[in-house]
Motif scaffolding. Structure first.
Motif, PDB file in Angstrom:
ATOM      1  N   SER A 125      -9.452   5.190  -6.352  1.00  0.00           N
ATOM      2  CA  SER A 125      -8.059   5.353  -6.778  1.00  0.00           C
ATOM      3  C   SER A 125      -7.913   6.652  -7.573  1.00  0.00           C
ATOM      4  O   SER A 125      -8.878   7.157  -8.148  1.00  0.00           O
ATOM      5  CB  SER A 125      -7.614   4.164  -7.628  1.00  0.00           C
ATOM      6  N   TRP A 126      -6.671   7.171  -7.606  1.00  0.00           N
ATOM      7  CA  TRP A 126      -6.354   8.392  -8.353  1.00  0.00           C
ATOM      8  C   TRP A 126      -5.282   8.074  -9.385  1.00  0.00           C
ATOM      9  O   TRP A 126      -4.347   7.325  -9.128  1.00  0.00           O
ATOM     10  CB  TRP A 126      -5.834   9.498  -7.429  1.00  0.00           C
ATOM     11  N   LYS A 127      -5.441   8.664 -10.562  1.00  0.00           N
ATOM     12  CA  LYS A 127      -4.433   8.509 -11.599  1.00  0.00           C
ATOM     13  C   LYS A 127      -4.375   9.788 -12.441  1.00  0.00           C
ATOM     14  O   LYS A 127      -5.359  10.535 -12.538  1.00  0.00           O
ATOM     15  CB  LYS A 127      -4.745   7.309 -12.485  1.00  0.00           C
ATOM     16  N   TYR A 137      -0.841   5.720 -12.306  1.00  0.00           N
ATOM     17  CA  TYR A 137      -1.550   5.577 -11.034  1.00  0.00           C
ATOM     18  C   TYR A 137      -0.810   6.311  -9.924  1.00  0.00           C
ATOM     19  O   TYR A 137       0.422   6.211  -9.784  1.00  0.00           O
ATOM     20  CB  TYR A 137      -1.728   4.113 -10.673  1.00  0.00           C
ATOM     21  N   SER A 139      -2.545   6.659  -6.541  1.00  0.00           N
ATOM     22  CA  SER A 139      -2.919   6.004  -5.278  1.00  0.00           C
ATOM     23  C   SER A 139      -4.034   5.012  -5.520  1.00  0.00           C
ATOM     24  O   SER A 139      -4.766   5.106  -6.511  1.00  0.00           O
ATOM     25  CB  SER A 139      -3.360   7.037  -4.232  1.00  0.00           C
ATOM     26  N   MET A 140      -4.148   4.043  -4.553  1.00  0.00           N
ATOM     27  CA  MET A 140      -5.263   3.096  -4.535  1.00  0.00           C
ATOM     28  C   MET A 140      -5.714   2.989  -3.093  1.00  0.00           C
ATOM     29  O   MET A 140      -4.989   2.486  -2.253  1.00  0.00           O
ATOM     30  CB  MET A 140      -4.831   1.740  -5.083  1.00  0.00           C
ATOM     31  N   SER A 160     -12.438  10.700  -1.147  1.00  0.00           N
ATOM     32  CA  SER A 160     -10.980  10.648  -1.219  1.00  0.00           C
ATOM     33  C   SER A 160     -10.493  12.004  -1.710  1.00  0.00           C
ATOM     34  O   SER A 160     -11.045  12.556  -2.682  1.00  0.00           O
ATOM     35  CB  SER A 160     -10.517   9.544  -2.174  1.00  0.00           C
ATOM     36  N   SER A 180     -13.814   1.488  -7.735  1.00  0.00           N
ATOM     37  CA  SER A 180     -13.607   0.091  -8.149  1.00  0.00           C
ATOM     38  C   SER A 180     -14.923  -0.679  -8.232  1.00  0.00           C
ATOM     39  O   SER A 180     -15.095  -1.749  -7.658  1.00  0.00           O
ATOM     40  CB  SER A 180     -12.653  -0.606  -7.181  1.00  0.00           C
TER      41      SER A 180
END
Length: 478
Positions: A125-127, A137, A139-140, A160, A180
């Motif tokens: 994920s990106w935050k 956040y 993306s997941m 990613s 994750s």
């Protein structure tokens, strides 16, 4: 859609466990399925999910009353479960990409890449970290959680990539890539947006001119803009700063008490390495009394030049003088490139003396003195005659001229006298007595009327002779 996903997940759980799962364990799996479905579907705790409680009523099952209708108690169930080792990798994931700091021009595109070894079935994920360090956040996995067409995510089995297009100021900051895992792995990336430097001198007139008086203070401040922040320094056009340095690395320029040396054009320059440096300038005028630098020099043509360099504001008037006498008529007063020059052609020892350059404006008057001393470059000169010598020379010249006239006319007079005598003889008159009488009358007239007091005997005889000659010639003609 959420109910369908929930139902599908429950069916898969039942298939795996078969009828031999204990009821309590199946309840736990049900709760886990609900939580997983909510996460995958993007639900929050405040959303209500409607489902048929009767359809999923597991309260009737318990460890004592549940009967296996079709199976013998001695039946031994054979588990035949296949799984992918990549989904259940026992090795911990680890980053194989490095943390980066990306410096991008405004309007361009930034790409942040996160590569992970042993990722398996885990998600990346990106935050973005906000100013108060709280995460936003983006993306997941492949799912974007922000509605911004400028942002996109591409995912592979082990990486990613977050793409930020048409970058703006608000895109500057820290971005985190998170795996994750348990505990989660986090890698940090920074995005900086470059914009050209721009500087501005604050609190100055629109004319870009400042008028000060000698003794005033000078305070200038320059503000810089751009990303990254520009480095700012001060300089002065066409000259060094008043302290002799070439530049001052500061946004402020301060002088407590200004004078003539502080006048000039001050330039503020800002540079952040992106594009061309930015400049802003202000012209400072200082009202002060004139300042003089004086020197002399011989030119290649042999002329002697006295040079008076004058500085001052407002405009300065300049004049030359000589201490012991007036300036010679052959001396030329010139002004060349702000220099006031007294040019003396063919200088000689008569030009030795003290010369003064005077400069004056509304702020005051100053003088500078230069003495011309004897030098081998000065030619010799004859002394000028005194007044008595000039009178004597004039008298001598007059006598010489009179003698020349007397000699030139003596023959003519003689001829005229002889002719007169001849005529008188013809008339039976005495020419000598007549001439003597006329001479006596002329001499008496000159002595009384022309030179009653100052005529000398020689001058009287000369002028008597001239007057008599005039009348005699006139008489002969008529």
């Amino acid at each position: 859609t959420k109910l369908i996903l929930l139902d599908s997940l429950l069916q898969e759980i039942c298939k795996v466990g078969g009828t031999r799962f204990e009821a309590n364990y199946r309840k736990k799996m049900l709760r886990l399925a609900v939580i997983c479905t909510m996460l995958l579907a993007g639900c929050t705790g405040n959303e209500d999910i409607d489902y048929d409680e009767d359809y999923y009523a597991y309260d009737d099952y318990n460890e004592t009353s549940y009967k296996y209708n079709d199976l013998d108690e001695d039946y031994e169930y054979q588990y035949n479960f296949e799984y992918d080792e990549n989904d259940y990798n026992s090795e911990n994931p680890e980053f194989i990409s490095e943390e980066t700091e990306v410096l991008v021009d405004r309007g361009n595109t930034a790409r942040l890449v996160c590569r992970v070894n042993n990722l398996g079935g885990m998600l990346i994920s990106w935050k973005k970290m906000s100013a108060d360090s709280s995460p936003v956040y983006i993306s997941m996995g492949e799912t974007l959680m922000l509605h911004d067409r400028r942002i996109s995510v591409s995912v592979t089995e082990s990486s990613s990539t977050l793409t930020l297009a048409l970058l703006e100021e608000k895109d500057t900051g820290v971005y985190q890539c998170e795996v994750s895992s348990k505990p989660p792995l986090v890698q940090q990336h920074r995005v900086e947006i470059r914009s050209p430097a721009r500087v501005e001198i604050l609190d100055i007139p629109e004319s870009k001119e400042l008028l000060l008086t000698e003794g005033d203070s000078l305070n200038l401040e320059c503000q810089g803009f751009g990303d990254p922040d520009p480095k700012i320094y001060w300089s002065r056009a066409s000259s060094l700063l008043p302290d002799g340095s070439g530049r001052l690395d500061s946004s402020r320029l301060e002088y407590r008490s200004v004078g003539g040396k502080h006048a000039g054009t001050y330039v503020c320059t800002g540079d952040n390495g992106f594009g061309q440096p930015s400049r802003d300038a202000v012209h400072v005028l200082v009202k002060y009394a004139p300042e003089i630098l004086l020197h002399d020099e011989f030119t290649e043509s042999g002329e002697l030049e006295l040079v008076c360099v004058v500085k001052g504001y407002p405009e300065v008037s300049v004049s030359w003088s000589r201490g012991d006498r007036d300036l010679d008529s052959r001396v030329k007063n010139l002004e060349v490139n702000g220099k006031h020059i007294l040019s003396i052609p063919s200088p000689n020892k008569n030009d030795i003396g003290i010369y003064t350059c005077t400069a004056e404006n509304s702020q005051g008057m100053v003088h500078a003195v230069l003495e011309i001393q004897d030098s081998e470059k000065l030619s010799e000169v004859e002394l000028a005659p005194t007044e008595e010598e000039e009178v004597l020379a004039e008298t001598t010249q007059t006598k010489v001229e009179a003698e020349e006239v007397e000699e030139e006319t003596s023959e003519e007079v003689t001829d005229a006298v002889e002719e007169t005598i001849t005529e008188n003889q013809a008339d039976n008159t005495d020419p000598v007595s007549e001439i003597q009488e006329e001479l006596a009358e002329v001499e008496s007239f000159i002595q009384k009327e022309v030179f009653p007091n100052s005529a000398t005997s020689s001058n009287l005889t000369f002028y008597t002779f001239i007057f008599y000659l005039y009348f005699l010639l006139k008489r002969i003609r008529f």
